[in-house]
Scaffold this active site. Sequence first.
Site, mmCIF file in Angstrom:
data_model
loop_
_atom_site.group_PDB
_atom_site.id
_atom_site.type_symbol
_atom_site.label_atom_id
_atom_site.label_comp_id
_atom_site.label_asym_id
_atom_site.label_seq_id
_atom_site.Cartn_x
_atom_site.Cartn_y
_atom_site.Cartn_z
ATOM 1 N N THR A 1 0.826 -1.206 0.000
ATOM 2 C CA THR A 1 0.000 0.000 0.000
ATOM 3 C C THR A 1 0.855 1.248 0.000
ATOM 4 O O THR A 1 1.972 1.259 0.525
ATOM 5 C CB THR A 1 -0.940 0.026 1.222
ATOM 6 O OG1 THR A 1 -1.703 1.232 1.212
ATOM 7 C CG2 THR A 1 -0.157 -0.031 2.518
ATOM 8 N N ASP A 2 0.337 2.315 -0.612
ATOM 9 C CA ASP A 2 0.963 3.620 -0.528
ATOM 10 C C ASP A 2 0.850 4.111 0.912
ATOM 11 O O ASP A 2 -0.104 3.777 1.610
ATOM 12 C CB ASP A 2 0.247 4.580 -1.483
ATOM 13 C CG ASP A 2 0.755 5.995 -1.350
ATOM 14 O OD1 ASP A 2 1.974 6.179 -1.358
ATOM 15 O OD2 ASP A 2 -0.074 6.913 -1.228
ATOM 16 N N LYS A 3 1.815 4.888 1.358
ATOM 17 C CA LYS A 3 1.778 5.421 2.722
ATOM 18 C C LYS A 3 1.091 6.783 2.768
ATOM 19 O O LYS A 3 0.073 6.967 3.422
ATOM 20 C CB LYS A 3 3.193 5.540 3.293
ATOM 21 C CG LYS A 3 3.237 6.199 4.686
ATOM 22 C CD LYS A 3 4.664 6.384 5.166
ATOM 23 C CE LYS A 3 5.371 7.522 4.448
ATOM 24 N NZ LYS A 3 4.856 8.867 4.816
ATOM 25 N N THR A 4 1.666 7.748 2.048
ATOM 26 C CA THR A 4 1.208 9.131 2.160
ATOM 27 C C THR A 4 -0.197 9.290 1.610
ATOM 28 O O THR A 4 -0.458 9.007 0.449
ATOM 29 C CB THR A 4 2.170 10.073 1.408
ATOM 30 O OG1 THR A 4 3.488 9.868 1.899
ATOM 31 C CG2 THR A 4 1.768 11.520 1.607
#
Length: 556
Positions: A334-337
């Site tokens: 998953t993307d964090k930001t």
Amino acid sequence: MQQAQQHTAPPAWHGQPADAAMAALHTAPGGLDEAEAAARLGRHGPNCLAAAPRRRLLTRLLVQFHNILIYVLLLCALITALLDHWLDTGVILAVVVANALIGFVQEGKAETALDAIRRLLAPQAAVIRNGERRSIAAEALVPGDIVVLEAGAKVPADLRLLQAHGMSVQEAILTGESVPVDKDSSVIVSAVALGDRTNMAFAGTLVASGQGKGVVVGTGRDTEIGRISDLLAEVEELSTPLVRQMAVFARWLTLVILLLSALLLAYGYFVGEQDFAELFMSVVGLAVSAIPEGLPAVLSVTLALGTQAMAKRKAIVRRLPAIETIGSVSVICTDKTGTLTRNEMMVASLLDARHVFDVEGSGYEPAGAIRLATAAIAPAEHAVLNELATAFALCSDATLKEHAGVWTVEGDPMEGALLACSEKLGADVRTLRAAWTRTDAIPFDARHRYMATLNHDHERRAFIFVKGAPERLLELCADQRAADGGAEALDAAHWRATIDAIARRGQRVLAFAQRAVAPEHTVLEYADLDGTLTLLGMVGMIDPPRAEALQAVAEC
């Protein structure tokens, strides 16, 4: 797919001087003329992401019938029609059509939603053409156009920056980095990652602060976001476990039914000596009854219900079988930001010479307790916190705004977090900024790694406030603020140990210092800061995780 494979890597514009880039693009500071811009638009095409090739409606509908069980059901419908069993024929065809329509409608909804990615580029752009500034549709931009950027604007194409004044750009869409990147126009080493190309501005990113000007070096699919779009088009579609299992099941079921039918036919004719025509009709009836004609419909309805449930949670599912794979997930990337985190900076820690305070709150909302060793404290009891609150408010250019209960920042998200913290410490940012006039300032510069302001109030007091990288401010400070409000010798070793401890918590550290000057001091010079400042304290900042992300990770 063929288009995506033709995509070539762009030149290393960040490694070229601005004038060399202008010469390579055959443009000038006054921009292109309309005739040349029109010619280039014809050669390069509009500045938009290419739409993925869509299947025609009829093709998309026919694909829904491409399943071995569906083929068997259609064969059964044909046989029952030949046997004049019209009710059975109607039921089987109804199941087949319902199954196809469910998949057809869902894929149509998903494709419409996925078209939103084409709107990532800015709809309007400020350009210089024929020596005059004008606003045009972003789709009309061409390589060689000179684009003007201001705070709050979305970058409409990939640009090699020609000028940058206090400019920072939010590049989370490309790099996942929540903190804006400071920009300048100087040449940098060619072999650097995308996030380190500080003399470039990329399509789809957002100007957080400052102003700049750049020459367009890439439009549409020749931009970095266009390259990502092309890579997505090259992703190989894989069959899901459920689809593979159903295909195997359908093949074996068909084979078993045909084999048993043949054996029954042979046994009844040769051993039982039954009439062949009557026996054949009986065997066909048994074969039709053995086909689970309700299975495709049950699967489609179940997957469609899952798709609707995902849609309520803002998840787009393009193909129905993809719903099944969610139950087979073993690794989540998953993307964090902005996904696991709020994509909002927040002050989590406050440091003075003796204490580390924890700051509570949510996003940019200026409300939250200040705690010391789990106990809430009154900021007024610590004089240095009041000084820090003043420095946060005056040594910042951002503003906080509240609309319908939601707090947002205009400008640098890091400065927005500082303003929210200032309010949490009991300060009124508007009142402070009204009482203190900014007389001069040194904007943040990547070479010096700090920002400084010179402020005067109505009581003829004057202070220099500085914020910047802690290592740099330690070099500029002569002493530090003591607990009693006075000054004491700078303990650089203590600060460095504290900085390391806060950094190990995953927090970005920012230092603050000040210096009182004579009221007649109206011009701020770099020499005014060198070895003359008093270190007030530091802050630790984070991009806080979403509350729902914590719950989601725990559930996973």
